[in-house]
Design a protein around this motif. Structure first.
Motif, short mmCIF file in Angstrom:
data_model
loop_
_atom_site.label_atom_id
_atom_site.label_comp_id
_atom_site.label_asym_id
_atom_site.label_seq_id
_atom_site.Cartn_x
_atom_site.Cartn_y
_atom_site.Cartn_z
N ALA A 127 0.84 -1.21 0.00
CA ALA A 127 0.00 0.00 0.00
C ALA A 127 0.87 1.25 0.00
O ALA A 127 0.60 2.22 -0.73
CB ALA A 127 -0.92 -0.01 1.22
N GLY A 128 1.92 1.26 0.81
CA GLY A 128 2.82 2.41 0.85
C GLY A 128 3.55 2.60 -0.47
O GLY A 128 3.74 3.74 -0.93
N ALA A 129 3.97 1.49 -1.10
CA ALA A 129 4.64 1.58 -2.40
C ALA A 129 3.69 2.19 -3.44
O ALA A 129 4.09 3.04 -4.25
CB ALA A 129 5.11 0.20 -2.84
N GLY A 130 2.43 1.74 -3.44
CA GLY A 130 1.45 2.32 -4.36
C GLY A 130 1.20 3.79 -4.10
O GLY A 130 1.01 4.58 -5.03
N GLY A 131 1.24 4.18 -2.82
CA GLY A 131 1.07 5.60 -2.49
C GLY A 131 2.19 6.45 -3.04
O GLY A 131 1.96 7.59 -3.46
N MET A 132 3.42 5.92 -3.06
CA MET A 132 4.54 6.66 -3.64
C MET A 132 4.35 6.85 -5.15
O MET A 132 4.73 7.88 -5.71
CB MET A 132 5.85 5.95 -3.34
CG MET A 132 6.18 5.92 -1.85
SD MET A 132 7.64 4.95 -1.46
CE MET A 132 8.93 6.01 -2.12
N VAL A 133 3.75 5.85 -5.79
CA VAL A 133 3.43 6.00 -7.22
C VAL A 133 2.41 7.12 -7.41
O VAL A 133 2.56 7.99 -8.28
CB VAL A 133 2.88 4.67 -7.78
CG1 VAL A 133 2.32 4.87 -9.19
CG2 VAL A 133 3.98 3.61 -7.79
N ASN A 134 1.36 7.12 -6.60
CA ASN A 134 0.31 8.13 -6.73
C ASN A 134 0.84 9.54 -6.50
O ASN A 134 0.38 10.50 -7.12
CB ASN A 134 -0.82 7.86 -5.72
CG ASN A 134 -1.50 6.54 -5.94
OD1 ASN A 134 -1.42 5.96 -7.03
ND2 ASN A 134 -2.18 6.04 -4.93
N ALA A 135 1.80 9.67 -5.59
CA ALA A 135 2.31 10.99 -5.23
C ALA A 135 3.38 11.51 -6.18
O ALA A 135 3.73 12.69 -6.14
CB ALA A 135 2.87 10.96 -3.81
N SER A 136 3.92 10.64 -7.03
CA SER A 136 4.95 11.05 -7.98
C SER A 136 4.29 11.65 -9.22
O SER A 136 3.43 11.02 -9.84
CB SER A 136 5.80 9.85 -8.37
OG SER A 136 6.63 10.16 -9.47
N HIS A 137 4.71 12.84 -9.61
CA HIS A 137 4.04 13.53 -10.71
C HIS A 137 4.09 12.72 -12.00
O HIS A 137 3.10 12.61 -12.73
CB HIS A 137 4.68 14.90 -10.93
CG HIS A 137 3.92 15.76 -11.91
ND1 HIS A 137 4.17 15.74 -13.25
CD2 HIS A 137 2.90 16.63 -11.72
CE1 HIS A 137 3.35 16.58 -13.87
NE2 HIS A 137 2.56 17.13 -12.97
N GLN A 138 5.25 12.13 -12.30
CA GLN A 138 5.39 11.40 -13.56
C GLN A 138 4.57 10.11 -13.54
O GLN A 138 3.81 9.83 -14.48
CB GLN A 138 6.86 11.09 -13.84
CG GLN A 138 7.69 12.30 -14.22
CD GLN A 138 8.05 13.16 -13.02
OE1 GLN A 138 7.87 12.76 -11.88
NE2 GLN A 138 8.56 14.36 -13.30
N MET A 139 4.72 9.30 -12.49
CA MET A 139 4.00 8.03 -12.44
C MET A 139 2.51 8.24 -12.22
O MET A 139 1.69 7.44 -12.67
CB MET A 139 4.61 7.13 -11.36
CG MET A 139 5.98 6.59 -11.74
SD MET A 139 6.62 5.35 -10.60
CE MET A 139 7.09 6.38 -9.22
N ASN A 140 2.16 9.31 -11.55
CA ASN A 140 0.74 9.61 -11.34
C ASN A 140 0.00 9.78 -12.67
O ASN A 140 -1.18 9.44 -12.78
CB ASN A 140 0.58 10.86 -10.48
CG ASN A 140 -0.86 11.23 -10.25
OD1 ASN A 140 -1.45 12.03 -10.99
ND2 ASN A 140 -1.46 10.65 -9.23
N GLN A 141 0.71 10.30 -13.68
CA GLN A 141 0.07 10.49 -14.98
C GLN A 141 -0.37 9.16 -15.59
O GLN A 141 -1.33 9.12 -16.37
CB GLN A 141 1.03 11.20 -15.93
CG GLN A 141 1.37 12.61 -15.49
CD GLN A 141 2.35 13.28 -16.45
OE1 GLN A 141 2.05 13.46 -17.62
NE2 GLN A 141 3.51 13.65 -15.94
N VAL A 142 0.30 8.07 -15.23
CA VAL A 142 -0.06 6.75 -15.76
C VAL A 142 -1.33 6.22 -15.11
O VAL A 142 -2.19 5.63 -15.77
CB VAL A 142 1.10 5.76 -15.55
CG1 VAL A 142 0.71 4.37 -16.04
CG2 VAL A 142 2.36 6.25 -16.25
N VAL A 143 -1.48 6.46 -13.80
CA VAL A 143 -2.56 5.82 -13.05
C VAL A 143 -3.68 6.79 -12.66
O VAL A 143 -4.69 6.37 -12.11
CB VAL A 143 -2.01 5.14 -11.78
CG1 VAL A 143 -1.00 4.08 -12.13
CG2 VAL A 143 -1.42 6.17 -10.81
N HIS A 144 -3.51 8.09 -12.97
CA HIS A 144 -4.49 9.07 -12.52
C HIS A 144 -5.90 8.75 -13.04
O HIS A 144 -6.09 8.46 -14.22
CB HIS A 144 -4.08 10.47 -13.00
CG HIS A 144 -4.99 11.56 -12.50
ND1 HIS A 144 -4.94 12.03 -11.21
CD2 HIS A 144 -5.98 12.24 -13.13
CE1 HIS A 144 -5.85 12.98 -11.06
NE2 HIS A 144 -6.50 13.12 -12.20
#
Length: 552
Positions: free
Chosen positions: A352-369
């Protein structure tokens, strides 16, 4: 004196009644919200349709509001009332009366909001974004829930200040200190949602203004929405830090480290709402970048917590003769639901914490937003780490309050319930993460994207979600059976409210941790730094005639 030494061994009977009242509402919300969640995943599978003209977004709103807002808020306040009573002594009559007033204000507000959702007058999801508009009674109900929670928080803070007056110069019990931090976080954070509801959405729904500024309303919501996550999480941390060491027969690893981690959550969980708005226009990228940095700082207390917990486990295991790198794992009480259920929640917090880091990263967030990846993350954090820990708390706190025993049969059923939950969530959340990477949208029903070219790729994952959701609903039935048994039918007896202590000798806990003028002052400075200029920019650059409150 060790700060975690407590004033009494039991929750005061009168305070216990107040806590149980909150639990009754919380578990009713769990039952109804869980049923709505089951209906939701069945519809998403494309194999079933809602009967009686019930709308998909109506069910989705019921699920989100009852589980994300009602279950959590009522359970947390009930647990915190019990924790304060256990560690600093019974509430004063005045504080307890304020607590009851807060409970009834929240309950009335919840009923008002729920009725509007059931009448399909408020199918606006638990985020209730404009331009979706709900009936005014829905917004009034939400306001009452927030006001009632403030009253409850005030009652807890009064118990804390009373203890401090009678124990000058001493650090407060660790569990009460944690309650104070979470209460302050909640009060500061809910100012945002109260502002958008009272100043924007309610006047708009009443027809007093023609339009509202969506950017400002969403910004005010996420000023509240991200610390809401930590309001959910910190009570689980209270259990992990203070209760679990006592349950396994060990000691709290470090009182000071625990306090520091909670202070850091207070500082860094509020001024970070823009990381939920990374893809939105109207916010300068530099300010988004600043809040992303602040978001990643929250990783620090999370890692401190992980270190503290596993240090406690290993120290306990070594004291029992464990050898080798992981030999201490065998010494943990794997047959005790009070440990096993929250421990599964702890493990779930790693992905869950690893996924949260993805969500909070501007570049990776664009993939999953705005994909269902985000929903999968949400179900790992709140619906697994937090909720399983809440269940684990229930299994000893409810019988402690009601004067009953957690029997061997209920203990075994509780472990089965947790395993069922873990299996169901593996299917559902795993499928959500995978479908999100393929672009499957969040919040949408199957019929809305069933004709899309890529929809055939998503169908197996939607079916897996339905399977997982069905297993989770079985888990909800099991936990309600256990709750009812422990509240009304379990044999009479004494169940411990476990509160851990530090090893002797222990370094004196620095009193700076309870310098609230300092910590709240830093929190306010961070909030002003992160939000003042962006808000001014939103107001100044709103389209002509809107002045920030009349355009969407």
């Amino acid at each position: 004196m060790i700060s975690s030494i407590t004033a009494n061994q039991k929750v005061d009977r009168r305070d216990g009644k107040l806590a149980m009242a909150h639990f009754y509402v919380a578990f009713i919300a769990l039952a109804l919200g869980g049923l709505a969640g089951l209906l939701q995943v069945l519809v998403r599978s494309g194999k079933w349709e809602l009967p009686f003209g019930i709308g998909y977004y109506q069910v989705l709103t019921v699920h989100g509001v009852l589980l994300g807002l009602v279950l959590t808020t009522f359970f947390i306040l009930g647990f915190q009332f019990a924790a304060v009573s256990r560690t600093v002594g019974a509430l004063s009559n005045g504080a307890r009366q304020v607590g009851w007033i807060g409970f009834w204000v929240m309950t009335i507000g919840t009923a008002m909001a729920a009725v509007m959702i059931l009448l399909n007058e408020a199918s606006v999801l638990f985020t209730f974004y404009a331009p979706l508009q709900a009936h005014p009674i829905f917004y009034i109900g939400l306001t009452l829930v927030v006001v009632g929670s403030w009253l409850a928080g005030g009652a807890m803070l009064s118990a804390y200040t009373k203890w401090k007056r009678t124990n000058p110069g001493k650090p407060s019990p660790l569990l009460t200190f944690m309650v104070v931090v979470n209460t302050m976080l909640w009060i500061v954070a809910t100012i945002g949602v109260a502002a958008t509801v009272l100043l924007q959405l309610l006047p708009w729904s009443l027809g007093l203004v023609e339009r509202v500024d969506v950017t400002i309303s969403r910004t005010l919501f996420w000023y509240f929405g991200h610390p809401l996550v930590y309001f959910w999480l910190l009570p689980a941390y209270m259990c992990w830090y203070v209760v679990i060491p006592k349950v396994i027969g060990g000691k709290v690893f470090s009182d000071s480290l625990a306090r520091m981690s909670f202070i850091l959550f207070l500082l860094f969980s509020i001024p970070v709402g823009f990381h939920h708005q990374l893809m939105e226009p109207g916010i300068d990228p530099a300010w988004k970048f600043l809040q992303v940095i602040l978001t990643f700082l929250v990783v620090i207390p999370s890692l401190m917590t992980a270190f503290s917990l596993f240090a406690t486990f290993e120290t306990f295991g070594r004291s029992k003769g464990a050898t080798g790198l992981f030999g201490w794992l065998k010494k943990l009480p794997w047959g005790d639901a009070r440990f096993v259920v929250p421990f599964i929640g702890m493990l779930a917090f790693i992905p869950a914490g690893a996924g949260g880091m993805v969500n909070a990263s501007h570049q990776m967030n664009q993939v999953v937003h705005n994909t269902i990846w985000v929903t999968g993350h949400f179900h790992l954090t709140l619906a697994t780490s937090v909720v399983l820990t809440f269940f684990g708390i229930t299994y000893w706190l409810v019988p402690h309050i009601t004067g009953r025993k957690l029997t061997k049969a209920m203990n075994k059923l509780a472990i089965i319930q947790a395993m069922t939950w873990a299996i169901g969530m593996t299917f559902m959340s795993g499928a959500m993460h995978a479908a999100g990477l393929l672009g499957a949208p969040r919040r949408s029903s199957f019929s809305e994207y069933g004709g899309a070219a890529q929809a055939s790729e998503w169908i197996p994952y939607q079916i897996a979600q339905a399977v997982g959701g069905s297993i989770l609903f079985i888990g909800i039935i099991l936990v309600i059976i256990i709750f009812v048994n422990l509240a009304f039918f379990a044999p009479k007896g004494e169940e411990e409210f476990p509160v851990g202590e530090c090893d002797e000798p222990v370094e004196k806990t620095p009193m700076v941790f309870e310098n609230w003028k300092l910590w709240l002052g830093i929190t306010v400075v961070l909030i002003l730094f992160a939000y003042t200029i962006p808000f001014i920019d939103m107001l100044q650059n709103a389209p002509v005639g809107s002045k920030g409150f009349k355009l969407w």
